[in-house]
Scaffold this motif. Structure first.
Motif, PDB file in Angstrom:
ATOM      1  N   SER A  16       0.869  -1.178   0.000  1.00  0.00           N
ATOM      2  CA  SER A  16       0.000   0.000   0.000  1.00  0.00           C
ATOM      3  C   SER A  16       0.899   1.218   0.000  1.00  0.00           C
ATOM      4  O   SER A  16       1.916   1.238   0.688  1.00  0.00           O
ATOM      5  CB  SER A  16      -0.885   0.027   1.251  1.00  0.00           C
ATOM      6  N   ARG A  18      -0.577   4.421   0.311  1.00  0.00           N
ATOM      7  CA  ARG A  18      -1.354   5.581   0.765  1.00  0.00           C
ATOM      8  C   ARG A  18      -0.662   6.255   1.954  1.00  0.00           C
ATOM      9  O   ARG A  18       0.065   5.599   2.713  1.00  0.00           O
ATOM     10  CB  ARG A  18      -2.782   5.153   1.135  1.00  0.00           C
ATOM     11  N   SER A  21      -0.264   4.584   5.528  1.00  0.00           N
ATOM     12  CA  SER A  21      -0.410   3.126   5.370  1.00  0.00           C
ATOM     13  C   SER A  21       0.135   2.373   6.588  1.00  0.00           C
ATOM     14  O   SER A  21       1.282   2.558   6.999  1.00  0.00           O
ATOM     15  CB  SER A  21       0.349   2.660   4.116  1.00  0.00           C
ATOM     16  N   LEU A  22      -0.713   1.517   7.129  1.00  0.00           N
ATOM     17  CA  LEU A  22      -0.284   0.690   8.268  1.00  0.00           C
ATOM     18  C   LEU A  22       0.802  -0.280   7.835  1.00  0.00           C
ATOM     19  O   LEU A  22       1.731  -0.581   8.594  1.00  0.00           O
ATOM     20  CB  LEU A  22      -1.486  -0.070   8.831  1.00  0.00           C
ATOM     21  N   ASN A  23       0.673  -0.781   6.616  1.00  0.00           N
ATOM     22  CA  ASN A  23       1.660  -1.751   6.133  1.00  0.00           C
ATOM     23  C   ASN A  23       3.008  -1.100   5.868  1.00  0.00           C
ATOM     24  O   ASN A  23       4.045  -1.721   6.087  1.00  0.00           O
ATOM     25  CB  ASN A  23       1.115  -2.478   4.907  1.00  0.00           C
ATOM     26  N   PRO A  86      -0.994  -5.676   2.576  1.00  0.00           N
ATOM     27  CA  PRO A  86      -2.372  -5.544   3.078  1.00  0.00           C
ATOM     28  C   PRO A  86      -3.261  -6.602   2.440  1.00  0.00           C
ATOM     29  O   PRO A  86      -2.890  -7.215   1.432  1.00  0.00           O
ATOM     30  CB  PRO A  86      -2.808  -4.161   2.603  1.00  0.00           C
ATOM     31  N   GLU A  87      -4.428  -6.773   3.027  1.00  0.00           N
ATOM     32  CA  GLU A  87      -5.412  -7.732   2.505  1.00  0.00           C
ATOM     33  C   GLU A  87      -6.626  -6.950   2.006  1.00  0.00           C
ATOM     34  O   GLU A  87      -7.233  -6.208   2.777  1.00  0.00           O
ATOM     35  CB  GLU A  87      -5.803  -8.668   3.639  1.00  0.00           C
ATOM     36  N   TYR A  88      -6.933  -7.109   0.731  1.00  0.00           N
ATOM     37  CA  TYR A  88      -8.153  -6.543   0.163  1.00  0.00           C
ATOM     38  C   TYR A  88      -9.064  -7.705  -0.210  1.00  0.00           C
ATOM     39  O   TYR A  88      -8.740  -8.477  -1.120  1.00  0.00           O
ATOM     40  CB  TYR A  88      -7.860  -5.726  -1.100  1.00  0.00           C
ATOM     41  N   ASN A  89     -10.164  -7.843   0.503  1.00  0.00           N
ATOM     42  CA  ASN A  89     -11.096  -8.940   0.220  1.00  0.00           C
ATOM     43  C   ASN A  89     -10.368 -10.277   0.130  1.00  0.00           C
ATOM     44  O   ASN A  89     -10.542 -11.059  -0.810  1.00  0.00           O
ATOM     45  CB  ASN A  89     -11.904  -8.644  -1.051  1.00  0.00           C
ATOM     46  N   ALA A  90      -9.514 -10.490   1.106  1.00  0.00           N
ATOM     47  CA  ALA A  90      -8.773 -11.742   1.279  1.00  0.00           C
ATOM     48  C   ALA A  90      -7.697 -11.987   0.218  1.00  0.00           C
ATOM     49  O   ALA A  90      -7.159 -13.084   0.113  1.00  0.00           O
ATOM     50  CB  ALA A  90      -9.715 -12.948   1.362  1.00  0.00           C
ATOM     51  N   SER A 133      -3.501  -5.024   9.491  1.00  0.00           N
ATOM     52  CA  SER A 133      -4.897  -4.677   9.219  1.00  0.00           C
ATOM     53  C   SER A 133      -5.513  -4.081  10.479  1.00  0.00           C
ATOM     54  O   SER A 133      -5.194  -4.527  11.587  1.00  0.00           O
ATOM     55  CB  SER A 133      -5.677  -5.932   8.817  1.00  0.00           C
ATOM     56  N   PRO A 134      -6.415  -3.129  10.319  1.00  0.00           N
ATOM     57  CA  PRO A 134      -7.137  -2.655  11.510  1.00  0.00           C
ATOM     58  C   PRO A 134      -8.121  -3.705  12.012  1.00  0.00           C
ATOM     59  O   PRO A 134      -8.637  -3.593  13.117  1.00  0.00           O
ATOM     60  CB  PRO A 134      -7.869  -1.402  11.006  1.00  0.00           C
ATOM     61  N   ARG A 141      -5.366 -13.860   5.806  1.00  0.00           N
ATOM     62  CA  ARG A 141      -5.950 -14.686   4.740  1.00  0.00           C
ATOM     63  C   ARG A 141      -5.223 -14.500   3.412  1.00  0.00           C
ATOM     64  O   ARG A 141      -5.229 -15.395   2.570  1.00  0.00           O
ATOM     65  CB  ARG A 141      -7.441 -14.353   4.578  1.00  0.00           C
TER      66      ARG A 141
HETATM   67  C1  LIG Z   1     -11.125  -2.862  -1.086  1.00  0.00           C
HETATM   68  C2  LIG Z   1     -10.704  -3.170   0.326  1.00  0.00           C
HETATM   69  C3  LIG Z   1     -10.875  -4.443   0.812  1.00  0.00           C
HETATM   70  C4  LIG Z   1     -10.466  -4.763   2.116  1.00  0.00           C
HETATM   71  N1  LIG Z   1     -10.562  -6.058   2.547  1.00  0.00           N
HETATM   72  C5  LIG Z   1     -10.017  -6.395   3.737  1.00  0.00           C
HETATM   73  C6  LIG Z   1      -9.931  -7.756   4.133  1.00  0.00           C
HETATM   74  O1  LIG Z   1     -10.330  -8.664   3.428  1.00  0.00           O
HETATM   75  N2  LIG Z   1      -9.371  -8.047   5.328  1.00  0.00           N
HETATM   76  C7  LIG Z   1      -8.855  -7.049   6.144  1.00  0.00           C
HETATM   77  O2  LIG Z   1      -8.335  -7.362   7.196  1.00  0.00           O
HETATM   78  N3  LIG Z   1      -8.938  -5.753   5.792  1.00  0.00           N
HETATM   79  C8  LIG Z   1      -9.494  -5.398   4.610  1.00  0.00           C
HETATM   80  N4  LIG Z   1      -9.521  -4.089   4.223  1.00  0.00           N
HETATM   81  C9  LIG Z   1      -9.077  -3.056   5.157  1.00  0.00           C
HETATM   82  C10 LIG Z   1      -7.571  -2.878   5.081  1.00  0.00           C
HETATM   83  O3  LIG Z   1      -6.956  -3.851   5.886  1.00  0.00           O
HETATM   84  C11 LIG Z   1      -7.218  -1.485   5.569  1.00  0.00           C
HETATM   85  O4  LIG Z   1      -7.756  -0.530   4.686  1.00  0.00           O
HETATM   86  C12 LIG Z   1      -5.724  -1.319   5.734  1.00  0.00           C
HETATM   87  O5  LIG Z   1      -5.500  -0.105   6.427  1.00  0.00           O
HETATM   88  C13 LIG Z   1      -5.019  -1.335   4.394  1.00  0.00           C
HETATM   89  O6  LIG Z   1      -3.629  -1.302   4.576  1.00  0.00           O
HETATM   90  P1  LIG Z   1      -2.784   0.068   4.628  1.00  0.00           P
HETATM   91  O7  LIG Z   1      -3.148   0.729   5.920  1.00  0.00           O
HETATM   92  O8  LIG Z   1      -1.376  -0.387   4.588  1.00  0.00           O
HETATM   93  O9  LIG Z   1      -3.189   0.916   3.449  1.00  0.00           O
HETATM   94  C14 LIG Z   1      -9.933  -3.748   2.947  1.00  0.00           C
HETATM   95  C15 LIG Z   1      -9.792  -2.451   2.432  1.00  0.00           C
HETATM   96  C16 LIG Z   1     -10.159  -2.162   1.149  1.00  0.00           C
HETATM   97  C17 LIG Z   1      -9.933  -0.769   0.608  1.00  0.00           C
END
Ligand SMILES: Cc1cc2nc3c(=O)[nH]c(=O)nc-3n(C[C@H](O)[C@H](O)[C@H](O)COP(=O)(O)O)c2cc1C
Length: 205
Positions: A16, A18, A21-23, A86-90, A133-134, A141
């Motif tokens: 990530s 942004r 970003s936590l990551n 990060p995980e987006y929708n697994a 992840s928050p 996953r």
């Molecule tokens: C499209 C989308 C899908 C996400 N799906 C998940 C998920 O499956 N599991 C999860 O733990 N967090 C999910 N998140 C939340 C992210 O973990 C959270 O936005 C996180 O802060 C992203 O990492 P970053 O902080 O490094 O940007 C999702 C966020 C987005 C935008």
């Protein structure tokens, strides 16, 4: 035999880019820990590579993007990777997969200073996986998918130690450590495994 005191050089990448970003914060803490073990660490901002969304027609027209060659050069110069995904929708993020997909199609270049192809510069190098992840699952996953992706297609040695950091917004904020000592110890083990593996590899070269 390489010098035993050759410092290992690691990349630290977050999936990530942004602001906040936590990551990226997690990758930075991991980088600090690796430096404390004697490694040199380069943080890579995937957004700064300015890669288009993967498109074969684009590549036919423009050739492989400069950012993909930069990533190839970075891997060629480094011995391993600390990766916070990060995980987006697994799944891992499009930003991460897009960058590595572009890397995978950078061809070898012959001649002086020529570099191997994109997957040859990653081959055999160790990688430690992390996710922040928050949420309550800490992004775990997606990590098996990242593990398969990097070990199968990039021939990287994914160390068994990994960290999914749940409630990451509560655990991050200090530059050198996670606030929870148990989780911080897990991160220590991920980083130490990558540094150790990279050192072995250098010494065997
Ligand atoms: C499209 C989308 C899908 C996400 N799906 C998940 C998920 O499956 N599991 C999860 O733990 N967090 C999910 N998140 C939340 C992210 O973990 C959270 O936005 C996180 O802060 C992203 O990492 P970053 O902080 O490094 O940007 C999702 C966020 C987005 C935008």
């Amino acid at each position: 035999m390489a010098q035993h005191d050759t410092p290992v050089k690691l990349l630290a990448i977050a999936g990530s880019a942004r602001a906040g970003s936590l990551n990226r914060q997690l990758a930075e803490v991991a980088a600090h820990k690796a430096r404390a073990l004697g490694a040199a660490v380069t943080l890579v901002d995937l957004r700064a590579l300015d890669l288009p969304l993967y498109d074969e027609d684009w590549a036919q027209q423009h050739g492989k993007p400069e950012g993909a060659r930069r990533l190839r050069a970075l891997f060629a110069e480094h011995d391993g990777l600390l990766l916070a995904s990060p995980e987006y929708n697994a799944l891992p993020t499009p930003l991460l997969i897009n960058a590595f997909d572009w890397l995978s199609v950078v061809p070898a270049e012959s001649g002086e200073g020529g570099l191997p192809g994109g997957t040859a510069v990653t081959a055999g190098k160790p990688v430690g996986l992390m996710a922040a992840s928050p949420g309550a699952l800490g992004g775990i996953r997606a990590l098996p998918i990242v593990r398969t992706y990097l070990s199968t297609n990039f021939a990287m040695v994914v160390v068994p130690e990994q960290l999914g950091l749940p409630l990451a917004d509560q655990h991050l904020g200090e530059p050198h450590a996670l606030k929870d000592s148990k989780l911080d110890g897990m991160l220590d083990r991920v980083v130490a495994a990558v540094v150790r593996q990279a050192r072995w590899r250098l010494q065997a070269a």
